[in-house]
Design a protein around this motif. Structure first.
Motif, PDB file in Angstrom:
ATOM      1  N   PHE A  95       0.882  -1.261  -0.112  1.00  0.00           N
ATOM      2  CA  PHE A  95      -0.068   0.182  -0.130  1.00  0.00           C
ATOM      3  C   PHE A  95       0.804   1.335   0.048  1.00  0.00           C
ATOM      4  O   PHE A  95       1.868   1.344   0.775  1.00  0.00           O
ATOM      5  N   THR A  99      -0.883   7.762   0.177  1.00  0.00           N
ATOM      6  CA  THR A  99      -2.213   7.982  -0.252  1.00  0.00           C
ATOM      7  C   THR A  99      -3.119   6.760   0.500  1.00  0.00           C
ATOM      8  O   THR A  99      -4.229   6.700   0.634  1.00  0.00           O
ATOM      9  N   ARG A 101      -3.576   3.561  -0.520  1.00  0.00           N
ATOM     10  CA  ARG A 101      -4.228   2.958  -1.663  1.00  0.00           C
ATOM     11  C   ARG A 101      -3.175   1.734  -1.853  1.00  0.00           C
ATOM     12  O   ARG A 101      -2.022   1.737  -2.039  1.00  0.00           O
ATOM     13  N   CYS A 102      -4.020   0.680  -2.290  1.00  0.00           N
ATOM     14  CA  CYS A 102      -3.350  -0.566  -2.776  1.00  0.00           C
ATOM     15  C   CYS A 102      -2.525  -0.376  -3.763  1.00  0.00           C
ATOM     16  O   CYS A 102      -3.230   0.080  -4.813  1.00  0.00           O
ATOM     17  N   PRO A 107      -9.237  -1.555  -5.536  1.00  0.00           N
ATOM     18  CA  PRO A 107      -9.668  -0.324  -4.575  1.00  0.00           C
ATOM     19  C   PRO A 107      -9.827  -0.669  -3.118  1.00  0.00           C
ATOM     20  O   PRO A 107     -10.722  -0.905  -2.632  1.00  0.00           O
ATOM     21  N   TYR A 109      -7.938   0.198   0.796  1.00  0.00           N
ATOM     22  CA  TYR A 109      -7.033   1.052   1.450  1.00  0.00           C
ATOM     23  C   TYR A 109      -6.585   0.472   2.827  1.00  0.00           C
ATOM     24  O   TYR A 109      -7.389  -0.125   3.367  1.00  0.00           O
TER      25      TYR A 109
END
Length: 220
Positions: A95, A99, A101-102, A107, A109
């Motif tokens: 991740f 951010t 995010r992955c 999608p 987090y």
């Protein structure tokens, strides 16, 4: 909360008028909280997590949305290591450290496990998964007993010890000695009991925890 006190003088004389002005401090937004969480992760050194000192965050939630993290599937996973640009979890997913995010494009987090709302959504999911793992390992009698406990009328007169005796079924014998018909009957009963357990799990979290601990103990 802060306050300011103002006084005014009227032409007819000294008649103090008090005005109370309330100054509200802006509440910390969810975005600020999330950024604080990411900043703390960034502040740790690089390397394998278990060797890093002063790491307060040891595991994270993996959620589908940062704005509504309590919805959808939630995982709680330990951190494996950190590099300059990402952290890697023990399930090998990476991740972005800035951010959350992955990095695989999924999608998903990372999210703080200190959020109580997300924890309350994650725990029932986790307990259900533990039930699903324990059920196949339960002895046949135990599976039926848990079905009886959660939904006393689950068998509707079909799968009962009395009926077993009438039909001459003895599921306590070694599996190798069961007839083909008995094996099929036991498999059907086990499937029905398993579905009953999964469909009637306790709503109260304390009862749910106690049930899971008992099932895992019986499955060992």
């Amino acid at each position: 909360m802060e306050s300011a006190l103002c006084r005014t003088v009227t032409p007819s004389g000294f008649q103090p008028t008090i005005k109370l002005v309330v100054l509200n401090k802006p509440a910390t937004s969810e975005d600020d909280k999330y950024q604080k969480f990411l900043n703390e992760l960034q502040s740790y050194g690089c390397g394998y997590w278990k060797w890093l000192r002063k790491r307060r965050i040891r595991e994270v939630f993996v959620v589908g949305s940062v704005t509504n993290p309590e919805t959808g599937k939630i995982d709680k996973i330990r951190i494996k290591k950190k590099s300059a640009g990402f952290i890697e979890l023990t399930d090998c997913r990476r991740f972005d450290i800035k951010t959350g995010r992955c990095l695989s494009g999924e999608p998903r987090y990372i999210f703080s496990i200190e959020n109580r709302l997300v924890w309350n959504s994650w725990e029932p999911q986790s307990l259900r998964q533990r039930v699903e793992r324990a059920l196949p390992a339960l002895p046949f009698k135990a599976a039926r007993a848990y079905a009886d406990l959660l939904h006393p009328n689950w068998h509707l007169g079909i799968f009962t010890e009395k009926l077993d005796r009438v039909l001459g079924r003895n599921f306590d014998r070694p599996a190798a000695s069961l007839s083909e018909r008995e094996e099929a009957s036991m498999a059907s009963c086990r499937k029905f009991a398993k579905e009953t357990v999964l469909d009637h799990l306790p709503g109260a979290i304390q009862e749910f925890r106690a049930l899971v601990e008992m099932m895992e103990g019986d499955a060992k």
